[in-house]
Motif scaffolding. Structure first.
Motif, PDB file in Angstrom:
ATOM      1  N   ILE A 124       0.843  -1.201   0.000  1.00 59.75           N
ATOM      2  CA  ILE A 124       0.000   0.000   0.000  1.00 59.75           C
ATOM      3  C   ILE A 124       0.877   1.250   0.000  1.00 59.75           C
ATOM      4  O   ILE A 124       0.652   2.190  -0.772  1.00 59.75           O
ATOM      5  N   ARG A 125       1.883   1.271   0.857  1.00 61.06           N
ATOM      6  CA  ARG A 125       2.778   2.441   0.906  1.00 61.06           C
ATOM      7  C   ARG A 125       3.500   2.626  -0.426  1.00 61.06           C
ATOM      8  O   ARG A 125       3.631   3.751  -0.920  1.00 61.06           O
ATOM      9  N   ALA A 126       3.992   1.528  -0.995  1.00 59.82           N
ATOM     10  CA  ALA A 126       4.730   1.613  -2.258  1.00 59.82           C
ATOM     11  C   ALA A 126       3.822   2.121  -3.374  1.00 59.82           C
ATOM     12  O   ALA A 126       4.221   2.985  -4.171  1.00 59.82           O
ATOM     13  N   ALA A 127       2.606   1.596  -3.455  1.00 63.82           N
ATOM     14  CA  ALA A 127       1.682   2.021  -4.505  1.00 63.82           C
ATOM     15  C   ALA A 127       1.355   3.501  -4.373  1.00 63.82           C
ATOM     16  O   ALA A 127       1.286   4.224  -5.375  1.00 63.82           O
ATOM     17  N   ALA A 128       1.157   3.966  -3.150  1.00 68.31           N
ATOM     18  CA  ALA A 128       0.870   5.387  -2.931  1.00 68.31           C
ATOM     19  C   ALA A 128       2.035   6.267  -3.370  1.00 68.31           C
ATOM     20  O   ALA A 128       1.842   7.422  -3.773  1.00 68.31           O
ATOM     21  N   ALA A 129       3.253   5.708  -3.316  1.00 64.61           N
ATOM     22  CA  ALA A 129       4.447   6.446  -3.734  1.00 64.61           C
ATOM     23  C   ALA A 129       4.742   6.267  -5.221  1.00 64.61           C
ATOM     24  O   ALA A 129       5.776   6.718  -5.713  1.00 64.61           O
ATOM     25  N   GLY A 130       3.839   5.595  -5.942  1.00 65.07           N
ATOM     26  CA  GLY A 130       4.016   5.423  -7.373  1.00 65.07           C
ATOM     27  C   GLY A 130       4.850   4.232  -7.775  1.00 65.07           C
ATOM     28  O   GLY A 130       5.256   4.109  -8.935  1.00 65.07           O
ATOM     29  N   GLN A 131       5.103   3.326  -6.834  1.00 63.26           N
ATOM     30  CA  GLN A 131       5.933   2.163  -7.124  1.00 63.26           C
ATOM     31  C   GLN A 131       5.057   0.929  -7.345  1.00 63.26           C
ATOM     32  O   GLN A 131       3.919   0.871  -6.893  1.00 63.26           O
ATOM     33  N   ALA A 132       5.620  -0.036  -8.034  1.00 70.95           N
ATOM     34  CA  ALA A 132       4.912  -1.285  -8.301  1.00 70.95           C
ATOM     35  C   ALA A 132       5.428  -2.382  -7.380  1.00 70.95           C
ATOM     36  O   ALA A 132       6.629  -2.474  -7.141  1.00 70.95           O
ATOM     37  N   VAL A 133       4.519  -3.183  -6.850  1.00 72.94           N
ATOM     38  CA  VAL A 133       4.908  -4.287  -5.973  1.00 72.94           C
ATOM     39  C   VAL A 133       4.173  -5.548  -6.415  1.00 72.94           C
ATOM     40  O   VAL A 133       2.946  -5.589  -6.456  1.00 72.94           O
ATOM     41  N   LEU A 134       4.932  -6.575  -6.772  1.00 71.19           N
ATOM     42  CA  LEU A 134       4.376  -7.885  -7.104  1.00 71.19           C
ATOM     43  C   LEU A 134       4.987  -8.896  -6.161  1.00 71.19           C
ATOM     44  O   LEU A 134       6.201  -8.877  -5.947  1.00 71.19           O
ATOM     45  N   ASP A 135       4.160  -9.778  -5.587  1.00 71.96           N
ATOM     46  CA  ASP A 135       4.781 -10.773  -4.720  1.00 71.96           C
ATOM     47  C   ASP A 135       5.533 -11.802  -5.573  1.00 71.96           C
ATOM     48  O   ASP A 135       5.409 -11.841  -6.796  1.00 71.96           O
ATOM     49  N   ARG A 136       6.357 -12.618  -4.930  1.00 71.91           N
ATOM     50  CA  ARG A 136       7.293 -13.464  -5.652  1.00 71.91           C
ATOM     51  C   ARG A 136       6.574 -14.421  -6.618  1.00 71.91           C
ATOM     52  O   ARG A 136       6.997 -14.595  -7.765  1.00 71.91           O
ATOM     53  N   GLU A 137       5.495 -15.048  -6.153  1.00 76.68           N
ATOM     54  CA  GLU A 137       4.765 -15.981  -7.007  1.00 76.68           C
ATOM     55  C   GLU A 137       4.241 -15.283  -8.252  1.00 76.68           C
ATOM     56  O   GLU A 137       4.334 -15.804  -9.370  1.00 76.68           O
ATOM     57  N   VAL A 138       3.711 -14.080  -8.072  1.00 76.91           N
ATOM     58  CA  VAL A 138       3.154 -13.334  -9.199  1.00 76.91           C
ATOM     59  C   VAL A 138       4.258 -12.909 -10.158  1.00 76.91           C
ATOM     60  O   VAL A 138       4.117 -13.018 -11.384  1.00 76.91           O
ATOM     61  N   ARG A 139       5.388 -12.418  -9.624  1.00 77.68           N
ATOM     62  CA  ARG A 139       6.517 -12.032 -10.488  1.00 77.68           C
ATOM     63  C   ARG A 139       6.989 -13.207 -11.325  1.00 77.68           C
ATOM     64  O   ARG A 139       7.233 -13.080 -12.524  1.00 77.68           O
ATOM     65  N   ASP A 140       7.134 -14.362 -10.682  1.00 75.75           N
ATOM     66  CA  ASP A 140       7.638 -15.538 -11.394  1.00 75.75           C
ATOM     67  C   ASP A 140       6.688 -15.958 -12.519  1.00 75.75           C
ATOM     68  O   ASP A 140       7.115 -16.290 -13.624  1.00 75.75           O
ATOM     69  N   ARG A 141       5.387 -15.944 -12.233  1.00 73.60           N
ATOM     70  CA  ARG A 141       4.412 -16.337 -13.249  1.00 73.60           C
ATOM     71  C   ARG A 141       4.383 -15.324 -14.389  1.00 73.60           C
ATOM     72  O   ARG A 141       4.282 -15.690 -15.570  1.00 73.60           O
ATOM     73  N   LEU A 142       4.458 -14.047 -14.045  1.00 73.36           N
ATOM     74  CA  LEU A 142       4.435 -13.011 -15.071  1.00 73.36           C
ATOM     75  C   LEU A 142       5.631 -13.134 -15.996  1.00 73.36           C
ATOM     76  O   LEU A 142       5.496 -13.093 -17.225  1.00 73.36           O
ATOM     77  N   LEU A 143       6.803 -13.314 -15.420  1.00 72.75           N
ATOM     78  CA  LEU A 143       8.007 -13.444 -16.238  1.00 72.75           C
ATOM     79  C   LEU A 143       7.946 -14.681 -17.117  1.00 72.75           C
ATOM     80  O   LEU A 143       8.302 -14.639 -18.304  1.00 72.75           O
ATOM     81  N   ALA A 144       7.479 -15.803 -16.548  1.00 76.70           N
ATOM     82  CA  ALA A 144       7.383 -17.030 -17.330  1.00 76.70           C
ATOM     83  C   ALA A 144       6.400 -16.866 -18.484  1.00 76.70           C
ATOM     84  O   ALA A 144       6.654 -17.307 -19.613  1.00 76.70           O
ATOM     85  N   THR A 145       5.286 -16.204 -18.230  1.00 81.14           N
ATOM     86  CA  THR A 145       4.284 -15.999 -19.262  1.00 81.14           C
ATOM     87  C   THR A 145       4.812 -15.113 -20.379  1.00 81.14           C
ATOM     88  O   THR A 145       4.662 -15.410 -21.565  1.00 81.14           O
ATOM     89  N   LEU A 146       5.456 -14.014 -20.001  1.00 79.61           N
ATOM     90  CA  LEU A 146       5.958 -13.086 -21.012  1.00 79.61           C
ATOM     91  C   LEU A 146       7.057 -13.714 -21.862  1.00 79.61           C
ATOM     92  O   LEU A 146       7.190 -13.425 -23.045  1.00 79.61           O
ATOM     93  N   ARG A 147       7.840 -14.598 -21.247  1.00 84.12           N
ATOM     94  CA  ARG A 147       8.938 -15.215 -21.998  1.00 84.12           C
ATOM     95  C   ARG A 147       8.456 -16.297 -22.954  1.00 84.12           C
ATOM     96  O   ARG A 147       9.125 -16.615 -23.924  1.00 84.12           O
ATOM     97  N   THR A 148       7.286 -16.883 -22.665  1.00 82.28           N
ATOM     98  CA  THR A 148       6.804 -17.973 -23.521  1.00 82.28           C
ATOM     99  C   THR A 148       5.765 -17.507 -24.531  1.00 82.28           C
ATOM    100  O   THR A 148       5.423 -18.259 -25.436  1.00 82.28           O
ATOM    101  N   LYS A 149       5.280 -16.279 -24.400  1.00 79.03           N
ATOM    102  CA  LYS A 149       4.324 -15.760 -25.374  1.00 79.03           C
ATOM    103  C   LYS A 149       5.025 -15.492 -26.697  1.00 79.03           C
ATOM    104  O   LYS A 149       6.214 -15.163 -26.721  1.00 79.03           O
ATOM    105  N   PRO A 150       4.303 -15.588 -27.825  1.00 81.72           N
ATOM    106  CA  PRO A 150       4.902 -15.211 -29.113  1.00 81.72           C
ATOM    107  C   PRO A 150       5.388 -13.766 -29.038  1.00 81.72           C
ATOM    108  O   PRO A 150       4.685 -12.897 -28.507  1.00 81.72           O
ATOM    109  N   PRO A 151       6.596 -13.490 -29.491  1.00 82.69           N
ATOM    110  CA  PRO A 151       7.138 -12.141 -29.362  1.00 82.69           C
ATOM    111  C   PRO A 151       6.337 -11.120 -30.161  1.00 82.69           C
ATOM    112  O   PRO A 151       5.867 -11.406 -31.263  1.00 82.69           O
ATOM    113  N   GLU A 152       6.167  -9.940 -29.574  1.00 82.91           N
ATOM    114  CA  GLU A 152       5.536  -8.846 -30.287  1.00 82.91           C
ATOM    115  C   GLU A 152       6.566  -8.222 -31.223  1.00 82.91           C
ATOM    116  O   GLU A 152       7.766  -8.390 -31.038  1.00 82.91           O
ATOM    117  N   PRO A 153       6.092  -7.498 -32.245  1.00 84.19           N
ATOM    118  CA  PRO A 153       7.042  -6.791 -33.098  1.00 84.19           C
ATOM    119  C   PRO A 153       7.961  -5.915 -32.245  1.00 84.19           C
ATOM    120  O   PRO A 153       7.493  -5.140 -31.407  1.00 84.19           O
TER     121      PRO A 153
END
Length: 221
Positions: A124-153
């Motif tokens: 909550i504090r980080a978001a109010a300061a304009g920062q992004a916070v993802l917990d470890r499980e979410v970060r790992d899934r996001l990175l895995a998803t982005l790396r396996t998706k077909p690349p954008e131009p």
């Protein structure tokens, strides 16, 4: 003697969850903190929008699966109508679709309900300061998803990006939050935020998820 100003500095928070058994205890715990003032507890997205419209609100702690209007749509509406209000998702769902939809809608943080009270308060504090916070499980899934998706131009990074901004983009691509980036580069979080703001403006990066995509496309992550 003037009255203390502690209350003025407390972050005003809306807690949104369709389950009263979750919503009410969470609102009570946050309300006991000296850092937060819970101004509303909402059971769906329409109640969130009404609470924010009544304002002022700094941060919404948002569940995703709610009746009437779900958390993703409420986040999208808030981003469009009240961009000054930060959204931190707190949900049981950590599937790829939910994560990407919430971040694309404008959420600054994404936590699962396994998060502890200190993690929630920090997000909550980080978001109010304009920062992004993802917990470890979410970060790992996001990175895995982005790396396996077909690349954008590929959009090349502009030539005026500094070496330090490139380092910051590399670390964002690795899923590091601002605090970890600051520690790794031996600089302050405020300086990291400045580099990120400059980087996003120069490279036309929309949000944290877009930054991860750009880092991967550029071979930095």
């Amino acid at each position: 003697m003037s009255e203390p100003t502690k209350d003025v500095r407390r972050l005003k928070v809306v807690v949104a969850d369709d389950q009263a058994a979750v919503r009410e205890p969470l609102a009570a715990v946050l309300g006991l903190s000296g850092d937060f003032e819970v101004v509303a507890a909402a059971a769906d997205g329409t109640e969130v929008l009404a609470a924010v419209a009544a304002g002022p609100v700094d941060v919404v702690l948002m569940d995703l699966r709610m009746p009437v209007m779900d958390g993703t749509e409420a986040t999208r509406r808030l981003t469009e109508e009240h961009p000054e209000v930060a959204v931190v998702v707190l949900t049981t769902f950590a599937d790829d679709d939910s994560i990407l939809a919430a971040l694309s809608a404008g959420a600054r943080g994404y936590l699962t309900k396994n998060a502890g009270r200190q993690d929630i308060a920090r997000a909550i504090r980080a978001a109010a300061a304009g920062q992004a916070v993802l917990d470890r499980e979410v970060r790992d899934r996001l990175l895995a998803t982005l790396r396996t998706k077909p690349p954008e131009p590929a959009r090349p990074l502009p030539g005026d990006i500094t070496p330090r901004e490139r380092e910051v983009l590399t670390l964002i691509g690795q899923g590091l939050p601002n605090r970890a980036i600051a520690e790794k580069l031996f600089i302050s979080e405020a300086t990291v935020k400045t580099h990120i703001n400059n980087l996003f403006a120069k490279a036309d990066i929309k949000d944290r998820a877009d930054a991860v995509r750009r880092a991967i496309a550029a071979g930095l992550a």
